[in-house]
Design an enzyme around this catalytic site. Structure first.
Site, PDB file in Angstrom:
ATOM      1  N   LYS B 100       0.807  -1.220   0.000  1.00 54.87           N
ATOM      2  CA  LYS B 100       0.000   0.000   0.000  1.00 54.87           C
ATOM      3  C   LYS B 100       0.843   1.274   0.000  1.00 54.87           C
ATOM      4  O   LYS B 100       0.451   2.299  -0.553  1.00 54.87           O
ATOM      5  CB  LYS B 100      -0.942   0.020   1.205  1.00 54.87           C
ATOM      6  CG  LYS B 100      -2.064  -1.017   1.138  1.00 54.87           C
ATOM      7  CD  LYS B 100      -3.097  -0.661   0.111  1.00 54.87           C
ATOM      8  CE  LYS B 100      -4.293  -1.611   0.141  1.00 54.87           C
ATOM      9  NZ  LYS B 100      -5.172  -1.416  -1.049  1.00 54.87           N
ATOM     10  N   GLU B 122      -9.658   6.513   3.030  1.00 56.04           N
ATOM     11  CA  GLU B 122     -10.545   5.495   3.565  1.00 56.04           C
ATOM     12  C   GLU B 122      -9.691   4.278   3.904  1.00 56.04           C
ATOM     13  O   GLU B 122      -8.607   4.108   3.359  1.00 56.04           O
ATOM     14  CB  GLU B 122     -11.609   5.110   2.529  1.00 56.04           C
ATOM     15  CG  GLU B 122     -11.190   4.029   1.512  1.00 56.04           C
ATOM     16  CD  GLU B 122     -10.055   4.446   0.583  1.00 56.04           C
ATOM     17  OE1 GLU B 122      -9.840   5.651   0.400  1.00 56.04           O
ATOM     18  OE2 GLU B 122      -9.368   3.549   0.049  1.00 56.04           O
ATOM     19  N   SER B 388       1.593  -9.738  -1.085  1.00 54.32           N
ATOM     20  CA  SER B 388       1.306  -8.306  -0.971  1.00 54.32           C
ATOM     21  C   SER B 388       1.497  -7.740   0.433  1.00 54.32           C
ATOM     22  O   SER B 388       1.761  -6.556   0.593  1.00 54.32           O
ATOM     23  CB  SER B 388      -0.122  -8.035  -1.441  1.00 54.32           C
ATOM     24  OG  SER B 388      -1.029  -8.840  -0.713  1.00 54.32           O
TER      25      SER B 388
END
Lengths: 256, 406
Positions: B100, B122, B388
């Site tokens: 991220k 968010e 990830s």
């Protein structure tokens, strides 16, 4: 000329548009609420089609939409309720909602049902003008419906003129860049509305967002053709068993 | 190098057309109140992000702060299990523990160049919220994170991390009180405060240009994988690339530089939850229909009346009723192969990786690993799996699963 166009030909000042949510407070109260609005001074009625993810609505209207969905409201049910509604409701009626439920219903079928009801116009705030011009606008026009775009103080002059040229019926001026039911100061709005007036737009202008009482309605009407009340009316319907009485006292407080 | 004025009606896999469409999906279905902000971003993002000074600052931060390049690791015991060659792209080793941060570093630099003073975001599981709070702390920028009330309860450690990093957490109390509603609240907050605020969306969703912009920031994953694979195998091209998909940001990054390499099979793994037909699933391409959610046209899980439904996945990061428009296009065109893994299969895959390789994966990444069991490989195949994120945030779920197994 449809009812919406006839209204603005007849009345150019203090036009009052009141928003209500279909299926709120009760599933079958939609037409009763419309009738109460018509009897107590609303010049036109905007009926909201509830959606699970209403990006442009504030908490009050969203909560009413959630309640309406719980009650069982859908576009299908709404059109059933609007069968024969013209025996009672003679003021112009526009439907407001979001693209996703309309697309699932079928965009052309939706326009056809609107024309059959008949309702007079549409507000779909998340239909962008590019898609309107390339795809959906032609369908809306084919069924003789008005389509109303929103403009805000952040909308450039050039873009405001373009959205005005694409709109029919009226242009919806958002009083500030904010969601419905906001408490922001109303003063800067007046300057914005005067600026809009100088653009000599082809459509009448109704002001929405933040119109909640006599003072804000009167102020808006000094600078535009009229105004739209949403959240404040929905609030007035909360916890009331007497829809007619609540509507009368709410509209009296605005108009008298 | 960058063609910003394509008028190709359908766009390409790597670049949507000027209106933001990948094939039939994308666009910018936003209320007028957001037009100016989104337009400002659309007019500036490519020129700004490919500017030399921007690229230098971005790449320096990715190297020195995030810890890139992340390793491409040949997982030998996992390879033996599948009788092929499995490489793990170790995004779990990034600062903050997931991919991220590649996107939040990029977007904070963009926000500064746009003169924005305040960041909103968010978050679902909290990984994107933590990555956003981190870069805001790094740059000394005010940060507000919208998070579903339910997610705040079930992701307490990430809530604490965000607070320690100085972010303000605002609970989303509308609707189902999870990621979908946190996204609605963030968009509303942007509508209410459009001039000084930049909205950092965490996935390849939202109105154009977000899906393209986030895919480009995440494309570092496959850019590195290409040269790393060449060093290890002599070829930049694997036979398969596998990644989990919720909104789809790690998959977009993992696929990006292989999109035009048609010999490479792109495998997207969605969360089947308790099973595709159980009513508790988040496999959007299997269960969704074309629709509009959070500003773009894509596949959306919804009722026959067009109301968006609440999905289910054991993994909060995949618990989303939509999917990015790029992925909807990969699905519709057949360029991508879409599989799904259930909650149980993913839990088993997480324990398997822990025991075989000494790596505890995030539950999201475990879905990609679980899908390997559904695929047939040749011994000569080269399979790159995007790992990830790391599994620290999922320990409570893993401990619960261990109790059940004992």
């Amino acid at each position: 000329m449809n009812r919406l166009e006839a209204l603005f030909t007849r009345k150019k000042e203090r036009v009052l548009n009141v928003y209500c949510t279909a299926g709120y407070p009760q599933l079958n109260s939609t037409v009763r609420v419309m009738k109460a609005l018509q009897e107590n001074g609303a010049d036109l009625i905007e009926v909201g089609m509830p959606y699970s993810d209403p990006l442009a609505d504030g908490p009050v209207i969203q909560a009413s939409g959630s309640k309406a969905l719980e009650n069982g409201m859908s576009i299908d049910v709404l059109f059933q309720q609007l069968k024969n509604f013209r025996k009672e409701i003679y003021v112009p009626v526009i439907l407001m909602g979001y693209m996703n439920p309309v697309l699932q219903f079928g965009f052309e079928k939706f326009c056809q049902y609107c024309a059959d009801a008949p309702v007079d116009g549409l507000i779909l705030p998340d239909l962008p003008e590019h898609e309107f011009e390339s795809e959906y606008g032609a369908i809306i026009r084919r069924y003789g419906l008005n389509f109303i775009f929103l403009v805000t103080p952040e909308t450039s002059e050039e873009r405001t003129k373009k959205l005005d040229s694409l709109s029919t019926g009226f242009l919806y001026a958002v009083s500030s860049s904010s969601i419905t039911g906001s408490d922001k100061d109303f003063l800067p709005v007046e300057a914005y509305l005067d600026k809009l007036r100088k653009l000599q737009l082809k459509n009448p202008v109704l002001v929405g967002f933040g119109i909640k009482d006599k003072h804000t309605f009167d102020t808006a009407c000094k600078h535009a053709n009229g105004a739209i009340i949403g959240s404040a009316y929905i609030k007035a319907l909360e916890n009331t068993a007497n829809l007619g009485g609540a509507t009368k006292s709410f509209l009296d407080s605005i108009l008298k | 190098m960058i063609n910003i004025t394509t008028s190709d009606n359908k766009g390409t896999y790597k670049q949507p057309n000027i209106f933001g469409y990948y094939g039939n999906f994308g666009g910018a279905y936003i209320p007028e109140m957001l037009h100016r902000n989104v337009e400002e971003l659309r007019n500036n993002y490519l020129n700004m992000m490919y500017d030399t000074a921007f690229q230098k600052e971005f790449n320096d931060l990715l190297r020195d702060y995030v810890g890139r390049p992340t390793p491409l690791y040949l997982a030998k015991r996992l390879s033996n299990l599948h009788n092929t060659n499995v490489y793990l792209k170790r995004e779990d080793l990034n600062h903050t523990g997931a991919h991220k941060i590649n996107n939040t570093v990029g977007q904070i630099l963009l926000a500064q160049r746009l003169g924005k003073k305040r960041i909103i975001a968010e978050t679902g599981a909290g990984q994107h919220g933590v990555a956003t709070a981190t870069v805001c702390a790094l740059k000394g920028v005010e940060c507000v994170v919208y998070m579903g009330e339910k997610d705040i309860e079930r992701q307490a450690p990430n809530v604490a991390r965000m607070k320690m990093l100085g972010a303000k957490i605002v609970p989303a109390t509308s609707g189902s009180k999870t990621l979908k509603d946190a996204t609605n609240e963030a968009i509303r907050a942007w509508i209410n405060d459009p001039l000084d605020t930049h909205y950092i969306i965490g996935s390849v969703v939202g109105p154009h240009p977000y899906p393209d912009m986030v895919a480009r920031f995440q494309s570092i994953i496959s850019a590195e994988a290409r040269w790393q694979l060449k060093e290890k195998t002599g070829s930049e091209l694997p036979t398969h690339v596998v990644a989990c998909v919720g909104g789809g940001s790690n998959a977009a990054g993992m696929f990006y530089n292989y999109l035009d390499e048609l010999s490479v099979e792109l495998v997207a793994v969605e969360a089947a939850g308790m099973g595709i037909k159980s009513g508790y699933s988040a496999a959007t391409t299997q269960l969704g229909k074309p629709g509009i959610l959070h500003g773009s046209k894509s596949l959306v899980m919804q009722t026959a009346d067009g109301q968006v439904v609440e999905p289910h996945s054991i993994s909060a990061g995949l618990d989303y009723p939509g999917v990015g428009p790029l992925h909807a296009h990969l699905f519709e065109s057949g360029r991508g192969k879409f599989l799904s893994a259930t909650d149980d299969e993913s839990l088993r895959a997480a324990f398997e990786l822990a025991k075989l390789e000494g790596i505890i994966p995030a539950l999201e990444s475990a879905h990609a690993l679980a899908a390997l069991h559904q695929m047939k490989f040749k011994p000569s195949d080269v399979v790159v799996v995007c790992l990830s994120g790391r599994g620290d945030k999922d320990l409570a779920t893993y401990m619960k699963a261990m109790h059940i197994e004992e």
